[in-house]
Design a protein around this motif. Sequence first.
Motif, short mmCIF file in Angstrom:
data_model
loop_
_atom_site.label_atom_id
_atom_site.label_comp_id
_atom_site.label_asym_id
_atom_site.label_seq_id
_atom_site.Cartn_x
_atom_site.Cartn_y
_atom_site.Cartn_z
N THR A 1 0.81 -1.12 0.00
CA THR A 1 -0.05 -0.01 -0.04
C THR A 1 0.73 1.07 -0.11
O THR A 1 1.91 1.26 0.77
N GLY A 2 0.64 2.29 -1.02
CA GLY A 2 1.20 3.30 -0.93
C GLY A 2 2.61 3.39 -2.03
O GLY A 2 3.34 4.57 -1.99
N CYS A 3 2.81 2.44 -2.47
CA CYS A 3 4.08 2.26 -3.46
C CYS A 3 3.61 2.94 -4.76
O CYS A 3 2.56 2.79 -5.35
N ALA A 4 4.56 3.58 -5.26
CA ALA A 4 4.34 4.60 -6.36
C ALA A 4 4.11 3.81 -7.65
O ALA A 4 3.60 4.10 -8.45
N GLN A 5 5.10 2.58 -7.70
CA GLN A 5 4.91 1.62 -8.77
C GLN A 5 3.89 0.77 -8.56
O GLN A 5 3.72 0.16 -7.50
N ALA A 6 3.05 0.56 -9.60
CA ALA A 6 1.91 -0.18 -9.63
C ALA A 6 1.97 -1.59 -10.50
O ALA A 6 1.27 -2.17 -10.64
N THR A 7 2.99 -1.28 -11.56
CA THR A 7 3.17 -2.40 -12.36
C THR A 7 4.36 -3.40 -12.15
O THR A 7 4.98 -2.95 -11.05
N THR A 8 4.66 -4.16 -13.28
CA THR A 8 5.98 -4.95 -12.98
C THR A 8 7.40 -4.01 -13.46
O THR A 8 8.34 -4.56 -13.08
N VAL A 9 7.05 -2.98 -13.84
CA VAL A 9 8.30 -2.10 -14.07
C VAL A 9 8.38 -1.14 -13.04
O VAL A 9 7.50 -0.59 -12.42
N GLY A 10 9.65 -1.03 -12.59
CA GLY A 10 9.92 -0.02 -11.46
C GLY A 10 10.68 -0.68 -10.33
O GLY A 10 10.65 -1.96 -10.12
N GLU A 11 11.14 0.09 -9.56
CA GLU A 11 12.05 -0.47 -8.49
C GLU A 11 11.00 -0.85 -7.34
O GLU A 11 9.83 -0.50 -7.38
N ARG A 12 11.43 -1.85 -6.30
CA ARG A 12 10.38 -2.47 -5.54
C ARG A 12 10.29 -1.34 -4.21
O ARG A 12 11.25 -0.40 -4.05
N CYS A 13 9.33 -1.73 -3.63
CA CYS A 13 8.92 -0.74 -2.37
C CYS A 13 9.08 -1.55 -1.16
O CYS A 13 8.91 -2.85 -0.96
N PHE A 14 9.31 -1.14 0.06
CA PHE A 14 9.45 -1.70 1.23
C PHE A 14 8.11 -2.47 1.63
O PHE A 14 7.06 -1.49 1.59
N GLY A 15 8.06 -3.47 1.99
CA GLY A 15 6.78 -4.48 2.12
C GLY A 15 6.26 -5.08 0.93
O GLY A 15 5.21 -5.62 1.07
N ASP A 16 6.89 -4.79 -0.45
CA ASP A 16 6.33 -5.63 -1.27
C ASP A 16 6.22 -7.01 -1.28
O ASP A 16 7.45 -7.58 -0.53
N GLU A 17 5.53 -8.06 -1.73
CA GLU A 17 5.45 -9.39 -1.94
C GLU A 17 5.81 -9.82 -3.08
O GLU A 17 4.76 -9.72 -3.93
N GLY A 18 6.81 -10.21 -3.30
CA GLY A 18 7.41 -10.83 -4.51
C GLY A 18 8.84 -10.83 -4.58
O GLY A 18 9.62 -10.89 -3.65
#
Length: 608
Positions: free
Chosen positions: A32-49
């Motif tokens: 939640t709150g990550c600017a990247q919403a697709t498979t392109v872009g750096e990861r965000c803290f808390g992403d699952e994958g």
Amino acid sequence: MEAAALTESRTELRTAAGTAWKSDSFLGARSTGCAQATTVGERCFGDEGVAMSRYEDDSSMILVLQAGLGSSDLANLIWQNKAWLLEQYEDSLREQWLISAQQSSSPNITYRKADQLHEFPIRCAFLNEVYSPFVDVEQVSVASEVTQSYLDSEGLWPLIKALVRTVLPEGQQFTKTVYLAGMGLGGSHAALASMYLKKNDDQVYDTYVVAAPGFQCIAKNLYSKDMMHYDTHSQIKVYLHVMDALAGPVDQYSGTVCKYGLHNFTAAEPFYDACERIVGHTGPELFWRPSTTSTTTTLELATDEQKATQAALEQYNQNITEAKAAFDQCVFFTHSIWYALLLFVSEDTLNLDGSTDGGCETVDPIDQADKYGRCPSTATAQTDCDSFFEPQAQVSMQMLGMIVGITGGVILCCAILGIAAVRHIQKNAMDDVSMSADHGPPSNGCMARLLRNCGIYVGAGKRDRAKEARIRAKKARDKRKNRNQEKTTLLEEGAEGTPTPGVVVPSSTVVGKQGDAESLPADSNLADEEVGGKKGKKEKKEKKQKKDKSEPSAGDPADDEPVDAISVRVLDETEVRAPEASGDDLLGSAFQEKPKKKKKKDTERDTE
């Protein structure tokens, strides 16, 4: 703090790389709150994958695999390696301290592990805890378009394969040199991807991983259909700190393993004592972090024994709490990529040829069938926990004393009754013959014999013990009488023929056949007087004739000759030797005739 440090360092790296940095990609569920919403872009803290960065120049391409950020990484590590943490982590950590870090043992390490009473509840709670590499597997399944069942059985591996294939499609040939790299759990992903591409594309890509947990048993147990773990993977090179408690003691490696930091790992390091503090503890004691805790302390109502037990439990819990804090401090340095970079700057740690101060070695893979059982399972822990929590009967000392006393009394009574029964059976066996005369023949059958041994005669009348005694006395007299008659018969037979050895004739007389020159007395009147006249001779002759009729002659001429009379010769004292009587010989011991002139006697008898 970790996220801020990573963001700052990543910005510096990409600035230095310039146009060599090509892309960042991610596959999984965004937080939640990550600017990247697709498979392109750096990861965000808390992403699952999983995430991957690509760096490329004119001659080479580097793919850097990254794990997730946050608590899901630790959950994924435990999910993959629960059996190893249960069965092998304690020994692997001690081996790392003694061999890799080259430190000495101590009494604290030896006696640090608790007994089963305290450790098994934690071990079994860790075993029964359900771990998953995803906080929300359904959300990850929707975002990655991978089935939930596939994610439940193989974790992040389907996402890793899909992400690698976006850059390295199957069947495509590259003119550039391709490298795979990763740090921590991302390093294990890079090693698995390298093994996968070697089997499916027949392509060998050099792979460099730092502070990565082992991957051999994971490949064997979870991903054997996609890779050959038993193959020689010399393309994989692993770098880890000599005391990395989150990488080295977890699972096994294959390929080349180089250990660094030995030169700097001394008591002067701030984390040295923390790393020493965890050696000797089990994997469940260090990795089990329950979300909730509860206490049931009731010391004011407990007995002295319960108070002592409660105090020991509280001391154990305090030791485990300190060990977990020490584990986090040790891992913060030894498992950190930043600390590794600080050490790699020095040529005392990392040499120009890629070797390290802790040494490099080639590690052989686990064989396909794992015949030596190098990859453990949870079966042993499950069995131990089942037996540990089985209800057990509590036996008091008073009850134990009663059981022992009753058992001893029963054994003593059985022994006494057995002795009495044996004696009774022996007596009845001796009386059976006499009793059968009084009571009739004994009844047959197992029950009748059993009752008879107990003194009960089936079908018999009342016992007359006085009569039984008379019968036994009569039998004893008859036995003695028969024995005397037998000896008398022997004496008479000896009078008709050759003197029987061992028989002494009263009045120093010897009997013999008529015509025996040696046995005839010199005084015929004395002989007639001893024989008893004509009447005695007639009786002897009649007896001889009866004997001849009862025993027919076999045709021997000597036997056909009749014996007309019996002659008796009186021996003087020098010719008679009378041995002393002995035993039951009522007639006395036999005498022995001197064998003088034996040859002459035999000749005269043959002539007659």
